[in-house]
Design an enzyme around this catalytic site. Structure first.
Site, PDB file in Angstrom:
ATOM      1  N   CYS A  56       0.841  -1.194   0.000  1.00 43.96           N
ATOM      2  CA  CYS A  56       0.000   0.000   0.000  1.00 43.96           C
ATOM      3  C   CYS A  56       0.879   1.248   0.000  1.00 43.96           C
ATOM      4  O   CYS A  56       1.850   1.324   0.763  1.00 43.96           O
ATOM      5  CB  CYS A  56      -0.906  -0.002   1.234  1.00 43.96           C
ATOM      6  N   CYS A  60       0.553   4.803   6.894  1.00 41.13           N
ATOM      7  CA  CYS A  60      -0.065   4.635   8.212  1.00 41.13           C
ATOM      8  C   CYS A  60       0.900   3.869   9.120  1.00 41.13           C
ATOM      9  O   CYS A  60       1.273   2.734   8.818  1.00 41.13           O
ATOM     10  CB  CYS A  60      -1.391   3.884   8.084  1.00 41.13           C
ATOM     11  N   CYS A  63       0.326   0.118  10.260  1.00 43.84           N
ATOM     12  CA  CYS A  63      -0.115  -0.882   9.282  1.00 43.84           C
ATOM     13  C   CYS A  63       1.028  -1.684   8.667  1.00 43.84           C
ATOM     14  O   CYS A  63       1.907  -1.109   8.005  1.00 43.84           O
ATOM     15  CB  CYS A  63      -0.920  -0.203   8.172  1.00 43.84           C
ATOM     16  N   CYS A 100     -16.983  -8.671   4.905  1.00 43.68           N
ATOM     17  CA  CYS A 100     -16.222  -7.450   4.621  1.00 43.68           C
ATOM     18  C   CYS A 100     -14.976  -7.799   3.821  1.00 43.68           C
ATOM     19  O   CYS A 100     -14.274  -8.759   4.152  1.00 43.68           O
ATOM     20  CB  CYS A 100     -15.837  -6.754   5.925  1.00 43.68           C
ATOM     21  N   CYS A 131     -19.643  -5.436   2.759  1.00 39.83           N
ATOM     22  CA  CYS A 131     -18.897  -4.258   3.195  1.00 39.83           C
ATOM     23  C   CYS A 131     -17.533  -4.295   2.518  1.00 39.83           C
ATOM     24  O   CYS A 131     -16.968  -5.379   2.321  1.00 39.83           O
ATOM     25  CB  CYS A 131     -18.736  -4.255   4.713  1.00 39.83           C
ATOM     26  N   CYS A 191     -19.327   2.586   7.792  1.00 45.07           N
ATOM     27  CA  CYS A 191     -18.611   1.913   8.869  1.00 45.07           C
ATOM     28  C   CYS A 191     -17.347   2.737   9.108  1.00 45.07           C
ATOM     29  O   CYS A 191     -16.480   2.811   8.235  1.00 45.07           O
ATOM     30  CB  CYS A 191     -18.269   0.482   8.462  1.00 45.07           C
ATOM     31  N   ARG A 263     -18.358  -2.024  17.249  1.00 46.71           N
ATOM     32  CA  ARG A 263     -17.685  -3.293  16.976  1.00 46.71           C
ATOM     33  C   ARG A 263     -16.405  -3.422  17.791  1.00 46.71           C
ATOM     34  O   ARG A 263     -15.532  -2.562  17.753  1.00 46.71           O
ATOM     35  CB  ARG A 263     -17.358  -3.430  15.500  1.00 46.71           C
TER      36      ARG A 263
END
Length: 347
Positions: A56, A60, A63, A100, A131, A191, A263
């Site tokens: 990616c 972040c 991550c 998801c 999702c 979400c 959640r």
């Protein structure tokens, strides 16, 4: 202060006051709010599949999928539609009502959209809520996903606006808010939540929940993640968050967003059954289950079902999908403690 009503004008001092309540009082209020808005002793079950892993371009700091950091994560290309659908079938057999799908992208490219739309259509045809989390969306792609039948789009705010640049520099907070606006405009449900335990101050946890609650429409689903520290990421050595502070965050989220699913998300491998039980009492009523969340560990499905059985809880069933055989499979999953499946194998 009146609790249990949807508000969009929360102030810092009000949120701070909630966090600083005596612990038992806070849990009592949160549990009371929860029972006004949801069936007690039910939890919504979701399964998360990584449909494209690693490389990616975002930075972040939490991550392992970021291409900026050296982790042991193996990069994988976008999964074939048939493999995704097979994993969705396994998830449904295990009791999931929402499936998801997450891709390690900054944003989905035009060439990927036909495959993504086909995934949505075929998973939705199984009777599962769908999702996706694919990164930033423009208005056109948001509408295309909705037309394909996507129910929810996940796009977390991660933390407070004030702490955000300490965690991410490759996209702005406003970028995230814009994506949520596009999702809403397309008619999908939102979400959106965040991660705690990233070295932030208590005020940043207040700020995150304020941002979520004060959106023009509160997210239908609010995942609260506890940081999973991964070797090779900048946050691998950050101090652990006190577990009582995490439970407080769940409780305050329930009070501030009374009609949202809260959640209990990443980080559950570090939580014993007693801590998870307190989170359920504080108003958490949704979990991801399976052996992995994208690329980090998660309690096995059997362990989750065993815990629900101990607590006298049961999986929530979809109101628009009342097939008797499906409901029986949910009860069987708890009673028989079905064997684990790897939901995330992407060969």
């Amino acid at each position: 202060m009146e609790y249990g009503i949807v508000r969009h004008d929360w102030k810092h001092n009000e949120v701070k006051a909630l966090f600083e309540m005596p612990f038992n009082d806070l849990l009592f209020y949160a549990a009371s709010v929860h029972r006004k808005n949801f069936k007690q002793n039910e939890v919504q079950i979701s399964t998360l599949l990584s449909i494209k892993t690693g490389a990616c371009p975002e930075d972040c700091k939490y991550c392992p999928q970021s291409g900026h950091y050296k982790t042991d994560l193996e990069r994988e290309r976008l999964m074939e539609v048939e493999k995704v659908v097979n994993q969705a079938k396994l998830a449904k057999e295990k009791g999931a009502t929402r499936f998801c799908m997450g891709a390690a992208w900054s944003d989905p490219k035009d060439r990927d959209m036909p495959y993504i739309e086909k995934m949505v259509k075929e998973v939705s045809a199984l009777g599962l809520e769908t999702c996706m989390t694919l990164g930033k969306l423009d208005n056109e792609k948001a509408h295309a996903l909705r037309e394909a039948g996507l129910d929810y789009y996940n796009h977390n705010l991660d933390t407070s606006p004030e702490y955000y640049e300490q965690i991410i520099t490759t996209r702005t907070y406003q970028d995230r808010l814009n994506t949520i606006d596009h999702v809403r405009d397309a008619g999908m449900k939102v979400c959106s939540g965040g991660i705690v335990g990233m070295g932030e101050q208590a005020a940043d946890r207040y700020g995150l929940l304020m941002q979520l609650a004060n959106l023009p429409k509160q997210p239908e689903s609010v995942p609260i993640n506890m940081l999973v520290k991964v070797a090779g990421t900048p946050l691998e050595d950050v101090d652990d968050l006190d577990h009582f502070e995490f439970i407080r965050t769940i409780a305050v989220a329930r009070i501030m967003m009374p009609e949202s699913y809260v959640r209990l998300s990443a980080g559950r491998t570090a939580m014993n059954e007693q801590m998870q039980s307190m989170c359920f009492f504080a108003g958490a009523n949704s979990i991801f289950y399976g052996d992995k969340l994208l690329t980090t560990e998660n309690p096995e499905a059997d362990a989750d079902m065993n815990l629900l059985k101990k607590l006298g809880m049961k999986p929530e069933t979809r109101e628009d999908y009342s097939d008797e055989a499906y409901e029986a499979s949910l009860n069987s999953a708890i009673a028989d403690k079905a064997t684990s499946e790897l939901f995330y194998e992407a060969k």
